[in-house]
Design an enzyme around this catalytic site. Sequence first.
Site, PDB file in Angstrom:
ATOM      1  N   HIS A   1       0.848  -1.214   0.000  1.00  0.00           N
ATOM      2  CA  HIS A   1       0.000   0.000   0.000  1.00  0.00           C
ATOM      3  C   HIS A   1       0.880   1.260   0.000  1.00  0.00           C
ATOM      4  CE1 HIS A   1      -3.271  -2.729   0.537  1.00  0.00           C
ATOM      5  NE2 HIS A   1      -2.929  -3.043   1.772  1.00  0.00           N
TER       6      HIS A   1
ATOM      7  N   ASP B   1      -4.781  -8.589  -3.178  1.00  0.00           N
ATOM      8  CA  ASP B   1      -5.063  -8.347  -1.764  1.00  0.00           C
ATOM      9  C   ASP B   1      -6.354  -9.024  -1.277  1.00  0.00           C
ATOM     10  OD1 ASP B   1      -5.079  -7.352   0.773  1.00  0.00           O
ATOM     11  OD2 ASP B   1      -5.017  -5.246   0.256  1.00  0.00           O
TER      12      ASP B   1
HETATM   13 ZN    ZN Z   1      -3.160  -6.972   2.830  1.00  0.00          ZN
END
Ligand code: ZN
Length: 456
Positions: free
Chosen positions: A271, A322
């Site tokens: 991220h 993810d």
């Molecule tokens: Zn993750």
Amino acid sequence: MRAFFADRVRLPDSWAGNVRIEVDGDGTIAAVQPGGAPDGAVRLSGPVVPGMANLHSHAFQRAMAGLAERGAVSGDSFWSWRRTMYDFVAKLTPEDVEAISAHLYVEMLKGGYTGVAEFHYLHNAPDGKPYADAAAMSRAVVAGARNAGIALTHLPVLYMTGGLDQRPLTSGQRRFQGTPAGMFELLQALEAEQGPELRLGLALHSLRAVPARPMREAVAEMARRDPAAPIHIHVAEQLKEVEECLSHLGARPVEFLLGEVEVDRRWCLVHATHMTDAEAVRVAESGAIAGLCPTTEANLGDGLFRWESFRRARGRFGVGSDSHVSLDAREELRLLHYGQRLISGRRAYDLPGRTQHLGARLWLDAAEGGAQALGRATGRIEAGCRADWLVLDADHPALMEREGDLLLDALIFVNAGGSPITHSFIGGRCVIDHGRHAREEEISRRYRQTLRRLLA
Ligand code: ZN
């Protein structure tokens, strides 16, 4: 030695025609010869591009995709999504995780991914105690990957505390709990299984879940055991995390991480959404990979990555699915760039300097960045790399009459329904053949049975 022949192949620097690719018995490319002869070679039916590495996966979350989409006026958030995830986690057995993983990985193969980094934090039995075989859950993921035929980088996750104030874990988090020693025992238990299609590394869940001292010790121990092992961490995903980090640690998350450990090419910062420009430049200069998960980040309302300053500093990146709200590598790259276009009011920004085909740049850079994050030699079709590639359907409406890098631009930015990826090869083995996986009926049947029980 096996030989393959394709009319068009995207080599690291350009497209080449009439390419003969020799692959050794181990699944590594031995030679690539443009203008070669097709004699005795397996003919590949369309343009060939490197397979994509999926650098961030939590396999079990595929089974809960779409279950946390009920809103209220007050607004749902990452933190309420996380509660739904914890409720779901409480029910999962190793058999469930194996069935979910196998199905997920077949879907990934069809979506253009040839390898995956599994950020695996579901270790313990429902009561929080280790299973009799502490590696039971890890073995379930490995078995799922083998059944699907995808290459796996397995990253057991260190998860110790419930927040930056080092509060203990809640009951919803006790299945994740572990110690550095426990993680290394787990890696040890899996060591004998390593091979060209199973790589091991370490993940640190986040700064919330791993205090600074055990983090430094675990990183040092991992380097002692395997100096090139990948190390992944979730960092700066949410603004609340930045605020808590500032108040407890006196620094922003990425800033704190860079100050505590030597972040280098082994690292994947997953991220890294909320960075300052200065942090983005430092991450770029470290050689670490930014692990971007655009569909999940959009789904969770995380924010947009600081793309421009990161890319100006020649930052390297890859993509991950993810939470698996999408399993299409093309969609991750498209959304990544669309987010930047929407916020900047410009269309095609990437690396400074020359005009370029953005689709091609995104695909090739993400394939190479993802390969680095997985610790595997993929992402390039050249001698010494794994024979992991995709064959495209040149007659698909999105690709028809496109040549050269216009093919890759169309692959990413044109959605004409269906997938233009017809075949997927891993280590020279065809795992998706004309859009089909050899075991998909059986894998799908088991997945449906698992879902039926979990959702009952
Ligand atoms: Zn993750």
